[in-house]
Design a protein around this motif. Structure first.
Motif, short mmCIF file in Angstrom:
data_model
loop_
_atom_site.label_atom_id
_atom_site.label_comp_id
_atom_site.label_asym_id
_atom_site.label_seq_id
_atom_site.Cartn_x
_atom_site.Cartn_y
_atom_site.Cartn_z
N GLY A 134 0.83 -1.22 0.05
CA GLY A 134 -0.04 0.10 0.10
C GLY A 134 0.84 1.28 -0.16
O GLY A 134 2.23 1.23 -0.05
N ALA A 135 0.20 2.40 -0.17
CA ALA A 135 0.68 3.71 -0.14
C ALA A 135 1.57 3.94 1.29
O ALA A 135 1.02 3.70 2.26
CB ALA A 135 -0.20 4.81 -0.35
N GLY A 136 2.68 4.72 1.07
CA GLY A 136 3.71 4.71 2.12
C GLY A 136 4.71 3.84 2.17
O GLY A 136 5.41 4.04 2.84
N THR A 137 4.49 2.75 1.69
CA THR A 137 5.53 1.49 1.96
C THR A 137 6.91 2.26 1.49
O THR A 137 7.26 2.80 0.39
CB THR A 137 5.06 0.48 0.97
N THR A 138 8.08 1.65 2.28
CA THR A 138 9.44 1.81 2.04
C THR A 138 10.22 0.50 1.79
O THR A 138 11.26 0.53 1.24
CB THR A 138 10.03 2.75 3.21
N ALA A 139 9.43 -0.41 2.32
CA ALA A 139 10.18 -1.88 2.32
C ALA A 139 9.35 -2.85 2.51
O ALA A 139 7.96 -2.82 3.05
CB ALA A 139 11.29 -1.79 3.36
N LEU A 140 9.52 -4.10 1.80
CA LEU A 140 8.61 -5.23 2.19
C LEU A 140 9.55 -6.13 2.97
O LEU A 140 10.69 -6.47 2.57
CB LEU A 140 8.23 -6.14 0.70
N TRP A 141 9.21 -6.61 4.08
CA TRP A 141 9.93 -7.56 5.30
C TRP A 141 9.37 -9.10 4.96
O TRP A 141 7.86 -9.06 4.75
CB TRP A 141 9.62 -7.10 6.54
N VAL A 142 9.98 -9.92 4.91
CA VAL A 142 9.47 -11.30 4.80
C VAL A 142 10.28 -12.32 5.83
O VAL A 142 11.27 -12.09 6.18
CB VAL A 142 9.87 -11.95 3.24
N SER A 143 9.68 -13.51 6.12
CA SER A 143 10.13 -14.53 6.71
C SER A 143 9.37 -15.81 6.41
O SER A 143 8.41 -15.83 5.98
CB SER A 143 10.36 -14.49 8.34
N ALA A 186 14.06 -2.85 0.01
CA ALA A 186 13.72 -1.72 -0.04
C ALA A 186 12.58 -1.28 -1.38
O ALA A 186 13.16 -1.79 -2.42
CB ALA A 186 14.60 -0.33 0.13
N GLY A 187 11.81 -0.51 -1.27
CA GLY A 187 10.86 -0.12 -2.49
C GLY A 187 9.84 0.54 -2.06
O GLY A 187 9.00 0.15 -0.99
N PHE A 218 4.42 -11.78 5.23
CA PHE A 218 4.81 -10.74 4.33
C PHE A 218 4.33 -9.54 5.16
O PHE A 218 3.09 -9.53 5.87
CB PHE A 218 3.98 -10.89 3.24
N SER A 219 5.34 -8.50 5.01
CA SER A 219 4.59 -7.26 5.95
C SER A 219 5.29 -6.00 5.06
O SER A 219 6.68 -5.62 5.11
CB SER A 219 5.40 -7.27 7.27
N CYS A 220 4.38 -5.14 4.60
CA CYS A 220 4.94 -3.95 3.95
C CYS A 220 4.74 -2.99 4.87
O CYS A 220 3.91 -2.87 5.65
CB CYS A 220 3.62 -3.48 2.56
N ARG A 221 5.94 -2.33 5.19
CA ARG A 221 6.12 -1.16 6.13
C ARG A 221 6.67 0.11 5.77
O ARG A 221 7.17 0.44 4.59
CB ARG A 221 7.15 -1.61 7.11
N ASN A 222 6.15 1.29 6.43
CA ASN A 222 6.67 2.45 6.08
C ASN A 222 8.11 2.80 6.77
O ASN A 222 8.40 1.98 7.58
CB ASN A 222 5.46 3.52 6.46
N ALA A 223 8.34 4.17 6.58
CA ALA A 223 9.82 4.41 7.35
C ALA A 223 9.82 4.26 8.91
O ALA A 223 10.67 4.20 9.49
CB ALA A 223 10.15 6.04 6.92
N ALA A 224 8.45 4.29 9.40
CA ALA A 224 8.25 4.39 10.87
C ALA A 224 8.25 3.05 11.38
O ALA A 224 8.21 2.45 12.57
CB ALA A 224 7.05 5.18 11.25
#
Length: 238
Positions: A134-143, A186-187, A218-224
Motif C-alpha cells: 500500500g501507499a507509504g511503503t518503503t520496504a517489504l519484510w518477509v520470513s 527496499a521499495g 509478508f509485511s509492507c512497512r513505512n519508514a516508521a
C-alpha cells in the motif's frame, strides 16, 4: 506601649504567614509534578517494561513531561493502567511483528501457508508470490518457517523489487516454531515478488523427498515501521 507594638506588628506577621502559605503551596505543586515521573517508572517496571533510567523515556536525565521521547506520551495515554501500548513502544514487538505508530499495537504480518516441491521428488522447487504494498511503503519484510514433517531439504525466502533483492533467509531448523530471520527489500508502494524455495535432496531416502510444508510471512512497512496494506497472491506453485 505593648498594645501599640502588637497592633503595628500584626500586619507584618500576617504578610509573613501568607508568604509561608504560598511557598508551601508552590512546593507541594512542584513535588507532585516531579514525583509523577518516578511513579510511572515504578509502575512500568512492574509491567515488565525496560525502563532503567530517566533516559529510557526522556531525552535527558532531568525527566519531565516536556522532554519525553516521541510517541511515549501518546502510548502512555492510550493505556494508563496495563501500559501495554507503552510496553510495545519501549520493549518492541515480538519478532516478525510491526508496531503501529498510531495505536501502538503490535501487528502480525500477513501469513500464507503452502507447500513447495513435487511428490516423490527431491528436486529443488520454488513458489512465487506477487505482493502488492500500500501507499507509504518503503520496504517489504518477509520470513518463513519450515513445518513438519522434518526433512533434510531447507526452505528459504527472498523478496525482490525489480532487480533489487533481499538476502536469502533460510529456516535452518525444520519442524520447530521459530521463523527464519526477518529480511527486507527496499521499495515504494506497488508490486513486489517473493520466492519461497525448497533445496534439492539427492539422497535415496523416500522420507526426505516430496513437498515441504511452510508458512510465509509478508509485511509492507513505512519508514516508521508501521505495517501497511499487504496483499500476497500465489502465482507459481511448484
Amino acid at each position: 506601649m505593648n498594645k501599640e507594638i502588637l497592633v503595628k506588628t500584626q500586619p507584618t506577621l500576617l504578610r509573613s504567614f501568607m508568604a509561608v502559605l504560598v511557598l508551601m503551596s508552590a512546593s507541594q505543586f512542584m513535588m507532585t509534578d516531579a514525583s509523577a515521573t518516578p511513579a510511572i517508572q515504578g509502575l512500568a517496571i512492574t509491567k515488565g517494561i525496560k525502563v532503567t533510567t530517566c533516559t529510557s523515556c526522556h531525552t535527558s536525565v532531568a525527566g519531565s513531561k516536556t522532554n519525553l521521547k516521541p510517541g511515549y506520551a501518546a502510548a502512555f495515554k492510550l493505556d494508563k493502567v496495563a501500559l501495554t501500548r507503552l510496553k510495545n513502544k519501549i520493549n518492541g514487538c515480538p519478532v516478525g511483528q510491526a508496531l503501529n505508530q498510531i495505536t501502538f499495537l503490535c501487528v502480525a504480518p500477513i501469513a500464507k501457508a503452502g507447500t513447495v516441491g513435487l511428490a516423490a521428488s527431491g528436486l529443488a522447487k520454488t513458489d512465487v508470490y506477487a505482493v502488492t504494498c500500500g501507499a507509504g511503503t518503503t520496504a517489504l519484510w518477509v520470513s518463513v518457517i519450515d513445518l513438519a514433517p522434518i526433512k533434510l531439504p531447507l526452505v528459504s525466502i527472498q523478496a525482490k523489487k525489480g532487480t533489487i533483492a533481499s538476502v536469502l533467509s533460510t529456516d535452518a531448523a525444520d519442524g520447530n516454531t521459530v521463523y527464519s530471520p526477518l529480511v527486507k527489500v527496499a521499495g515504494a508502494a506497488g508490486a513486489f515478488t517473493v520466492n519461497v524455495n525448497k533445496s534439492a535432496y539427492v539422497g535415496a531416502l523416500a522420507a526426505h523427498k516430496g513437498p515441504e510444508s511452510y508458512n510465509a510471512r509478508f509485511s509492507c512497512r513505512n519508514a516508521a515501521g508501521t505495517q501497511l496494506v499487504t496483499t500476497p497472491v500465489l502465482k507459481q506453485n511448484q
